[in-house]
Design a protein around this motif. Structure first.
Motif, mmCIF file in Angstrom:
data_model
loop_
_atom_site.group_PDB
_atom_site.id
_atom_site.type_symbol
_atom_site.label_atom_id
_atom_site.label_comp_id
_atom_site.label_asym_id
_atom_site.label_seq_id
_atom_site.Cartn_x
_atom_site.Cartn_y
_atom_site.Cartn_z
ATOM 1 N N VAL B 96 0.860 -1.180 0.000
ATOM 2 C CA VAL B 96 0.000 0.000 0.000
ATOM 3 C C VAL B 96 0.898 1.232 0.000
ATOM 4 O O VAL B 96 1.820 1.323 0.817
ATOM 5 C CB VAL B 96 -0.909 0.014 1.257
ATOM 6 N N GLY B 97 0.663 2.147 -0.929
ATOM 7 C CA GLY B 97 1.545 3.319 -0.987
ATOM 8 C C GLY B 97 1.063 4.331 -2.002
ATOM 9 O O GLY B 97 -0.125 4.473 -2.231
ATOM 10 N N GLU B 172 -7.609 9.545 -6.523
ATOM 11 C CA GLU B 172 -8.072 8.181 -6.774
ATOM 12 C C GLU B 172 -7.220 7.178 -6.005
ATOM 13 O O GLU B 172 -6.114 7.499 -5.562
ATOM 14 C CB GLU B 172 -7.982 7.840 -8.281
ATOM 15 N N VAL B 173 -7.756 5.974 -5.877
ATOM 16 C CA VAL B 173 -6.974 4.860 -5.339
ATOM 17 C C VAL B 173 -7.001 3.753 -6.396
ATOM 18 O O VAL B 173 -8.078 3.392 -6.887
ATOM 19 C CB VAL B 173 -7.546 4.353 -4.002
ATOM 20 N N ALA B 174 -5.808 3.273 -6.767
ATOM 21 C CA ALA B 174 -5.707 2.269 -7.834
ATOM 22 C C ALA B 174 -5.409 0.892 -7.246
ATOM 23 O O ALA B 174 -4.740 0.774 -6.210
ATOM 24 C CB ALA B 174 -4.605 2.675 -8.815
ATOM 25 N N ASP B 240 -1.282 -4.622 -5.089
ATOM 26 C CA ASP B 240 -0.922 -3.225 -4.872
ATOM 27 C C ASP B 240 -2.145 -2.328 -4.741
ATOM 28 O O ASP B 240 -3.050 -2.394 -5.559
ATOM 29 C CB ASP B 240 -0.094 -2.704 -6.050
ATOM 30 N N VAL B 241 -2.106 -1.491 -3.711
ATOM 31 C CA VAL B 241 -3.111 -0.442 -3.545
ATOM 32 C C VAL B 241 -2.326 0.862 -3.583
ATOM 33 O O VAL B 241 -1.452 1.087 -2.743
ATOM 34 C CB VAL B 241 -3.856 -0.591 -2.199
ATOM 35 N N THR B 242 -2.583 1.690 -4.598
ATOM 36 C CA THR B 242 -1.765 2.881 -4.811
ATOM 37 C C THR B 242 -2.633 4.137 -4.818
ATOM 38 O O THR B 242 -3.546 4.248 -5.637
ATOM 39 C CB THR B 242 -0.982 2.762 -6.143
#
Lengths: 114, 396
Positions: B96-97, B172-174, B240-242
């Motif tokens: 997460v970043g 946004e969160v990708a 991945d959470v970006t």
């Protein structure tokens, strides 16, 4: 906790392995790794000029069964599908091969519409 | 009687490819692609084959008699062919970043150490029902079996985002998963949600379906669950959470998964929309599960008309059924309520008196008044089919 989960998964995965006559793998040997083996299902396309090209070139990124899954489509829709694969997804297909493929698709999976 | 009701065995005798049923180019008349070739993939039961690499498998109709879809029966839909077939939980981490105060890596044990949330929610592919579009459109030719009702268990996305601290200018969160394109030119499947949406209470990172770990083909070890929204956002095998300060621009956000920017998400058949928006909340649907198209029913004997209904996060207020092609409607009895994201089962007893063909129809309305249109909507990508379904039965 981890171990139980993995074991539960392997039991169901095991059912699959037996069915496909692959020797059963012991849960202990697998540790915390969860793995599956995908079955191979040959795609069947209609016979016709250009079929070999289609099977090879349209099978680079996905199984060729994406083609017979479609309803009959107008020739121009098939042609734009072929060019979508080239332009959007980078399919390594020459102009000449694209023509052969579009003709095959229109002839075998097309509508009467032009 | 038309040939579309032949059994699976008859089907396999006459054809070895799903191409048979779609090759005529018309619109399938049964509401489910129940006649396709059945295949068995690991951890799954016999499902209808759409494609094998990457796998796209549809749930056969009989599983929709159940309130909860069994894990082994849930549909499978991958986009790009390098899908994960082996995951080592000792090394798997959720990273997460991005535009955050600090990055974070979470193991499965870390996730399980966070407060757990459990609820039942419908998962439905945006293209569920695409094979009923008229004119037909290219894409995954799903019947109505690209949906399921699952009890998801996991952790709130907002709890995880609170740990990393989203910076003020984030938009946004990708979300990215372990799958990748078979060639470098094939765009990776990355999806994003607006920040406000991502911070909603009910969005979770699920590591359980129906109390068990996710099956590999449904996104082991963890997937995003965006209840009420189409499954294209429910990224599988999450890695991945970006957090982003600019909107994500990928093929999978635009041009893919866009709908006409109007209330029905539709345009006149065969035309192109002007303005489009990313697909989002599900519309309201009801499906008649029993009886099936073409069934023969005895006259004067009571039968149950039954099915299911759901909406994009607003529950179901009522389901009405017509046995005379839409002239008159009766309210059905709703089954157990598992919450606003779940489907609800409904049933109506019916004693047909008149012999001959009867057209059954079902129409659901959700708690904010959203319902279903009589006519099939149309859009070029084949998304969001939700018209009132018709099932013809023969009495006598």
């Amino acid at each position: 906790m981890k171990k139980n989960i993995v074991f539960a998964i392997l039991v169901s995965a095991g059912a699959f392995l037996i069915q496909h006559h692959v020797p059963m793998v012991q849960a202990e040997e697998m540790g915390p790794v969860h793995s599956i083996t995908l079955p191979t299902i040959p795609a069947e396309l209609k016979e016709g000029a250009g079929k070999d090209k289609v099977m090879t070139l349209c099978g680079i990124c996905h199984s060729p069964d994406y083609i017979p899954m479609q309803p009959r489509l107008p020739a121009k829709t098939w042609d734009s599908e072929v060019h979508k694969m080239i332009k959007v997804f980078g399919a390594p297909i020459s102009d000449e091969d694209a023509k052969t493929i579009s003709s095959y698709l229109a002839a075998q999976y097309g509508t009467d519409e032009k | 009687m038309k040939s579309r009701f032949f059994s699976r065995r008859d089907f396999l005798k006459t054809s070895s490819s799903i191409g048979m049923i779609t090759a005529f180019g018309g619109i399938p008349t049964d509401l489910f692609a129940s006649e396709g070739k059945l295949v068995r993939f690991p951890e799954k039961t016999d499902l209808i084959l759409l494609t094998s690499r990457p796998p796209q498998l549809e749930t056969p109709k009989h599983f929709f008699k159940e309130l909860i879809t069994p894990n082994e029966a849930l549909f499978v839909r991958w986009h790009i062919a390098n899908i994960p077939t082996s995951v080592d939980l000792r090394t798997w981490r959720l990273k997460v970043g991005g535009n955050t105060e600090r990055p974070l890596e979470l193991s499965m044990d870390d996730l399980k150490g966070l407060p757990k949330v459990t609820y039942t929610a419908v998962i439905q592919c945006a293209g569920n029902g695409r094979s009923f579009f008229d004119p037909r459109v290219p894409g995954g030719q799903w019947g109505n079996g690209a949906m399921g009702n699952i009890t998801w268990g996991g952790v709130r996305l907002k709890d995880i985002l609170a740990k990393v601290g989203i910076k003020g200018d984030s938009v946004e969160v990708a979300f990215n998963g372990l799958d990748s394109g078979p060639l470098p030119t094939v765009p990776d499947l990355v999806k994003s949600l607006p920040v406000d949406k991502a911070l909603e209470e009910d969005i979770i990172i699920a590591y359980e379906m129906n109390g068990k770990p996710l099956t590999m083909l449904n996104g082991f070890p963890a997937r995003l669950v965006v209840p009420g929204w189409y499954a294209s956002y429910w990224v599988k095998a999450l890695s991945d959470v970006t957090v982003l300060s600019k909107p994500l621009e990928t093929f999978w956000m635009d041009p893919a998964y866009r709908i006409p920017a109007n209330p029905c998400a539709c345009v006149p058949p065969g035309t192109k929309p002007g303005k489009t928006v990313p697909i989002n909340r599900m519309n309201t649907r009801s499906l008649i599960i029993e009886p099936s198209e073409g069934n023969r029913l005895p006259a004067g004997k009571e039968v149950a008309i039954s099915g299911l209904a759901f909406s994009g996060g607003y529950g179901i207020k009522d389901v009405v059924v017509s046995v005379d092609g839409g002239k008159t409607w009766k309210e059905t009895k709703l089954g157990k309520d598992l919450g606003k994201y779940s489907w609800v089962q409904w049933t109506l007893p019916w004693k047909p008196a008149q012999k001959g063909k009867h057209t059954l129809m079902a129409r659901a309305t959700n708690s904010i008044g959203e319902s279903q249109p009589f006519d099939r909507l149309w859009n070029p990508a084949g998304y969001m089919l939700n018209n009132i379904e018709k099932v013809d039965v023969i009495v006598g």
